[in-house]
Design an enzyme around this catalytic site. Structure first.
Site, short mmCIF file in Angstrom:
data_model
loop_
_atom_site.label_atom_id
_atom_site.label_comp_id
_atom_site.label_asym_id
_atom_site.label_seq_id
_atom_site.Cartn_x
_atom_site.Cartn_y
_atom_site.Cartn_z
N HIS A 346 0.35 -1.65 0.27
CA HIS A 346 0.31 0.00 0.10
C HIS A 346 0.55 1.16 -0.68
O HIS A 346 -0.01 2.61 -0.34
CB HIS A 346 -0.75 0.26 1.12
CG HIS A 346 -2.37 -0.80 1.24
ND1 HIS A 346 -3.38 -0.62 0.82
CD2 HIS A 346 -2.21 -2.12 1.39
CE1 HIS A 346 -4.62 -1.38 0.28
NE2 HIS A 346 -4.00 -2.42 0.47
N LYS A 534 -9.76 13.37 3.75
CA LYS A 534 -8.14 12.62 3.83
C LYS A 534 -7.39 12.80 4.99
O LYS A 534 -7.94 13.70 5.90
CB LYS A 534 -7.40 12.18 2.75
CG LYS A 534 -6.87 14.05 2.66
CD LYS A 534 -6.00 13.69 1.12
CE LYS A 534 -6.77 13.44 -0.21
NZ LYS A 534 -7.01 12.66 -0.95
N ARG A 535 -6.82 11.80 5.51
CA ARG A 535 -5.84 12.11 6.56
C ARG A 535 -4.93 13.18 5.67
O ARG A 535 -4.90 13.76 5.58
CB ARG A 535 -5.42 10.53 7.01
CG ARG A 535 -6.12 9.37 7.52
CD ARG A 535 -6.35 9.53 8.86
NE ARG A 535 -5.50 9.59 9.77
CZ ARG A 535 -5.02 9.33 10.60
NH1 ARG A 535 -5.42 7.89 10.86
NH2 ARG A 535 -3.78 9.38 11.54
N LYS A 540 -0.04 14.52 1.37
CA LYS A 540 -1.29 14.91 0.99
C LYS A 540 -1.43 16.47 0.25
O LYS A 540 -2.30 16.59 0.21
CB LYS A 540 -2.63 13.96 2.20
CG LYS A 540 -2.63 12.49 1.90
CD LYS A 540 -3.64 11.97 2.59
CE LYS A 540 -3.48 10.46 2.70
NZ LYS A 540 -4.48 10.22 2.04
N THR A 642 -8.29 6.91 -2.44
CA THR A 642 -9.61 5.64 -3.28
C THR A 642 -10.87 6.68 -2.43
O THR A 642 -11.85 7.17 -3.31
CB THR A 642 -10.27 4.61 -1.94
OG1 THR A 642 -10.23 5.20 -0.83
CG2 THR A 642 -9.85 4.16 -2.58
N LYS A 646 -14.60 8.51 -4.93
CA LYS A 646 -16.30 8.51 -4.47
C LYS A 646 -16.57 9.31 -4.97
O LYS A 646 -17.93 10.10 -5.02
CB LYS A 646 -15.47 8.51 -2.81
CG LYS A 646 -15.26 7.10 -2.03
CD LYS A 646 -15.29 7.24 -0.63
CE LYS A 646 -14.19 6.63 -0.02
NZ LYS A 646 -13.07 6.58 1.28
C1 LIG Z 1 -12.29 6.43 1.26
C2 LIG Z 1 -11.53 6.93 2.66
C3 LIG Z 1 -10.39 7.10 3.03
C4 LIG Z 1 -9.58 7.35 2.17
O1 LIG Z 1 -9.45 8.81 2.02
P1 LIG Z 1 -8.50 9.01 0.56
O2 LIG Z 1 -8.72 10.15 0.14
O3 LIG Z 1 -7.65 7.85 -0.39
O4 LIG Z 1 -6.86 9.11 1.70
C5 LIG Z 1 -10.29 7.71 4.24
N1 LIG Z 1 -10.93 7.69 5.71
C6 LIG Z 1 -12.48 7.82 5.36
C7 LIG Z 1 -13.54 7.85 6.13
C8 LIG Z 1 -12.50 7.86 3.66
O5 LIG Z 1 -14.26 6.90 3.76
#
Ligand SMILES: *Cc1c(COP(=O)(O)O)cnc(C)c1O
Length: 797
Positions: A346, A534-535, A540, A642, A646
């Site tokens: 990952h 995101k985190r 990022k 991911t 979304k």
């Molecule tokens: C999808 C998701 C992530 C991953 O987000 P990235 O933008 O790919 O880092 C992290 N936390 C939650 C709650 C998510 O639904």
């Protein structure tokens, strides 16, 4: 009990009295929630038993997905939807004066994960069941999931998360299937019938008790199992201090490590990993032996997939069981093990690659260490034959070296398949990070681009859009998400595009309402909702975003002719509790928000919102209300992402770098339909290799950068004298490792272009529609089919 509304109501009232011991008049929303939950679980149980029976009879190959994280979120609505019961339940409850949406809010998120890796595991569970694949999850039932985030005075404060406080309706405790997991002690060996046999003695054991959760597929008969292990004191403690023993034991499943890059509390973390792996591998073998007489063909009937390296001890654990418990010879055990295990990588961030000091590892897991040592010896011998005399090269590839166990190397050597999570990431693994392994095991490497379950992230999260899609192309897309491509026939249909716009506005209004509730700030739904959730991580680059906000603010203040379409910048992010720099960025975002939001000269045009406690249930409200999706990682650093998928599926347009799966998103939707900027991965990797980047040049030569950066330290933000110095220093004296200043100009330009495009409503809606149409590829159904065919070799029932 769900056959029609009237039946449902009758059962519901009866069940409410039975489970809660209250009359309807006295009952609370929580009672209603638990009653419905129990009814559904009961309803599912027949299918669950039948599925297991079917798997046993058919002797189909089974997959077990081992993951230290499962970020499930809420399950009530998800289960209702997959079972096709939503309408009956909603209508029935309505007659009783109960709002289903309100009941859903009662459920605590099962937040047993940090971010993308854990959410991927959850999306995979849904796709496996929905596609009728025999695939199950194995994880840990942490008492406290990822911490709850509060923002106090602009700072992140962490509170323990309490998802189990009121019990969890979806789980079934299976104390009869408990497994004892041994730690510490020593290894004895003796000869038996001319063979050396090993015994792990003087151990301290922890009891692993499984809690099983049914995983219901979408409109199928299949109900798979997610087995989460709970750590409990062994019924036969040999300990003097029982209380301490109990405390130590239970701590193993007490907390999810809220940290996916920097390891703390090493022993406990390693204990968790072995606990998960030993309990899972042995329970898999236990059920296998009920069906088959010998383990010789184990790898033909079972695949164990490890989600990153956290469960990599499945390799030596399987070896241990085959050799010590089943009396198999090394070579046969190795053949079976390698052909059973597959591994997903990952990350290429070196600080996230797990390594354990031998001094910690060996005493805690003496027999496992011995086995890894033997694997390493034999493997290094092979390397020696390939590269005679090349000590340094062999050492760089070894599993144990410099008194450390390298988990990624163990995974590469002990598995038959190694996959990256997006095309670019897999190429970087092959060409750079794992090049030397690729040279000797080219056949193991493959790519599986991540995906998300469109059933949660579109069908459930965005019912208005789902309805519009089904009106346009029928509802087949729910089972065949690639059918979303048919939406392209509406790209010139003004009325369809206008409906798309209206739906986006409604979803933005819903999000605006949430913002008002949580932050007390009114935001305008006709402004662009530009969202970065995101985190929080340096790579990022939330910092790039907020510096750009500061730049816009400065422009608005200084140049009365500066035009921009009004924008609401929305952030959501948790930082690891020990990640000092990330927490500074959170404080900065909140400090900017504070200043900008109350400036009456600019706040018609510019607002900044930090939504606290970003998690799955909040995410489900955020994605549908986004116009712009921020995917601006330093190229090469984000393995896939991911969140990007979304957003795309909900019609947001991406502002992003050519990183992770953004590359494939661009290939699918066409480069005119997203906003790409910044360095490419090759450029970043070249800078890293050959140098040549000097952030000072950008500070000195770009007035916009200098102004925003100086404001970090010159009293521009009242009462924060030294607060942001570390950020300033990271950009300047530490030469801006993530190329924030390098990409700034390019980011400003692309953001300007995005803003101008938004003002052409038809154009924007057309682009949005094309994104939705192209997003079907990023359904985890596609990803899981690829895993099933290429790696696991399993068949849909
Ligand atoms: C999808 C998701 C992530 C991953 O987000 P990235 O933008 O790919 O880092 C992290 N936390 C939650 C709650 C998510 O639904």
């Amino acid at each position: 009990m769900f056959s029609n509304k009237e039946k449902f109501k009758e059962f519901f009232l009866q069940r409410l009295e039975m489970t809660c011991g209250k009359s309807f008049g006295e009952s609370t929303k929580r009672d209603h929630y638990f009653t419905i939950g129990n009814m559904i679980r009961e309803y599912v149980s027949t299918g669950w038993i039948n599925t297991n029976e079917r798997y046993r009879m058919a002797k189909e190959k089974q997959v077990y997905y081992l993951s230290i994280e499962f970020l499930l979120g809420r399950l009530l609505h998800h289960n209702l939807l997959n079972l096709g019961l939503e309408d009956v339940v909603r209508e029935g409850l309505k007659d009783l004066g109960i709002d289903l949406n309100e009941l859903e809010e009662i459920e605590a998120d099962a937040g047993l994960g940090n971010g993308g890796l854990g959410r991927l595991a959850a999306c995979f569970m849904d796709s496996l069941a929905s596609l009728n694949f025999p695939g199950h999850g194995c994880g840990i039932r942490y008492k406290h999931g990822l911490f709850e985030q509060k923002i106090v005075d602009g700072y992140q404060v962490e509170l323990p998360e309490q998802w189990l406080r009121h019990g969890h309706v979806w789980e079934v405790r299976r104390a009869d299937l408990a497994i004892e997991v041994p730690f510490w002690g020593s290894v004895e060996n003796r000869e038996e019938n001319g063979q050396l046999v090993f015994r792990h003695v003087g151990t301290e054991t922890i009891t692993a008790v499984p809690y099983d959760m049914p995983i219901v597929g979408f409109k199928t008969e299949t109900v798979n199992t997610l087995r989460l292990w709970n750590a409990e004191a062994s019924p036969y403690p040999i300990h003097k201090d029982i209380l301490k023993y109990k405390r130590d034991t239970e701590s193993v499943s007490e907390f999810l490590y809220p940290d996916d890059t920097h390891d703390e509390g090493k022993i406990l973390r390693l204990k968790q990993q072995y606990f998960l792996v030993s309990a899972s591998v042995r329970s898999i073998i236990r059920s296998y032996k009920k069906q088959y007489d010998t383990l010789q063909h184990f790898h033909e009937h079972v695949c164990i997939h490890i989600n990153d390296t956290h469960p990599v001890l499945a390799i030596p654990e399987l070896m241990r069981v085959l050799i010590d418990e089943e009396g198999m010879g090394w070579d046969e055990a190795w053949h079976i093990t390698v052909n059973t295990i597959s591994y997903t990588n990952h990350t290429t961030l070196s600080e996230a690659l797990e390594k354990w000091p031998v001094r910690i590892f060996q005493p805690l897991l003496p027999r496992i260490y011995m086995i890894i040592h033997e694997i390493n010896e034999r493997y290094c011998q092979q390397l020696w034959d390939l590269y005679p005399g090349e000590w340094d090269h062999i050492e760089s590839m070894a599993i144990i070296a410099h008194n450390e166990v390298r988990m990624a190397h163990l995974a590469l050597v002990g598995s038959f398949s190694v996959n990256g999570v997006a095309a670019l990431h897999t190429e970087i693994l092959k060409k750079r990070e794992m090049k030397s392994f690729y040279q000797i095991f080219p056949e193991k490497f493959n790519n599986k681009t991540n995906g998300i379950t469109h059933r949660r992230w579109l069908l459930k999260a965005n019912p208005l859009l789902s309805k519009l899609i089904s009106e346009g192309i029928g509802d087949e897309w729910i089972q065949r998400p690639e059918k979303l491509l048919e939406l392209n026939k509406f790209t010139e249909d003004t009325s369809y595009l206008e409906q798309l716009y209206q739906i986006k506005q409604q979803n933005k209004e819903r999000l605006a309402k949430r913002i008002l509730e949580q932050n007390g700030i009114v935001v305008d739904a006709s402004s662009i909702f530009d969202i970065h959730v995101k985190r929080l991580h340096a790579y990022k680059r939330q910092l790039l975003n907020i510096l750009h906000v500061m730049y816009l603010y400065n422009q608005l203040k200084e140049d009365s002719s500066f035009h921009m379409h009004p924008r609401t910048f929305i952030f959501g992010a948790k930082a690891s509790p020990g990640y000092y720099y990330a927490k500074k960025i959170i404080k900065l975002i909140n400090t900017v928000a504070e200043k900008v939001n109350k400036d009456d000269r600019t706040n018609e045009k510019l607002k900044v919102i930090f939504l606290e406690n970003y998690r799955v249930s909040l995410a489900e409200e955020i994605f549908p209300g986004a116009d712009i999706s921020e995917q601006i990682s330093t190229a090469s650093k984000e393995a896939s992402g991911t969140g990007n998928m979304k957003f795309m599926m909900n019609g947001a347009l991406t502002v992003g770098t050519l990183d992770g799966a953004n590359v494939e998103m661009m290939e699918r939707v066409g480069e005119d339909n997203l906003f790409i900027f910044g360095l490419t991965a090759d450029q970043v990797l070249n800078y890293n290799q050959h140098g040549g980047y000097n952030s000072r040049d950008y500070y000195h030569h770009d007035k916009r950068i200098r102004q925003a950066m100086d404001q970090l330290i010159n009293g521009f933000f009242p009462d924060s004298d030294a607060e942001f110095e570390p950020i300033f220093d990271s950009l300047l004296s530490e030469n801006d490792q993530y190329f924030v200043l390098r990409d700034f100009d390019s980011y400003v330009n692309i953001q300007k272009e995005a803003g101008a495009t938004y003002e052409n409503r038809k154009q924007w809606q057309k682009m949005s529609l094309k994104n939705i149409a192209a997003s079907g590829y990023f359904s985890s159904d596609r990803t899981i089919r690829e895993y099933a065919e290429d790696i696991w070799r399993i068949k849909a029932e």
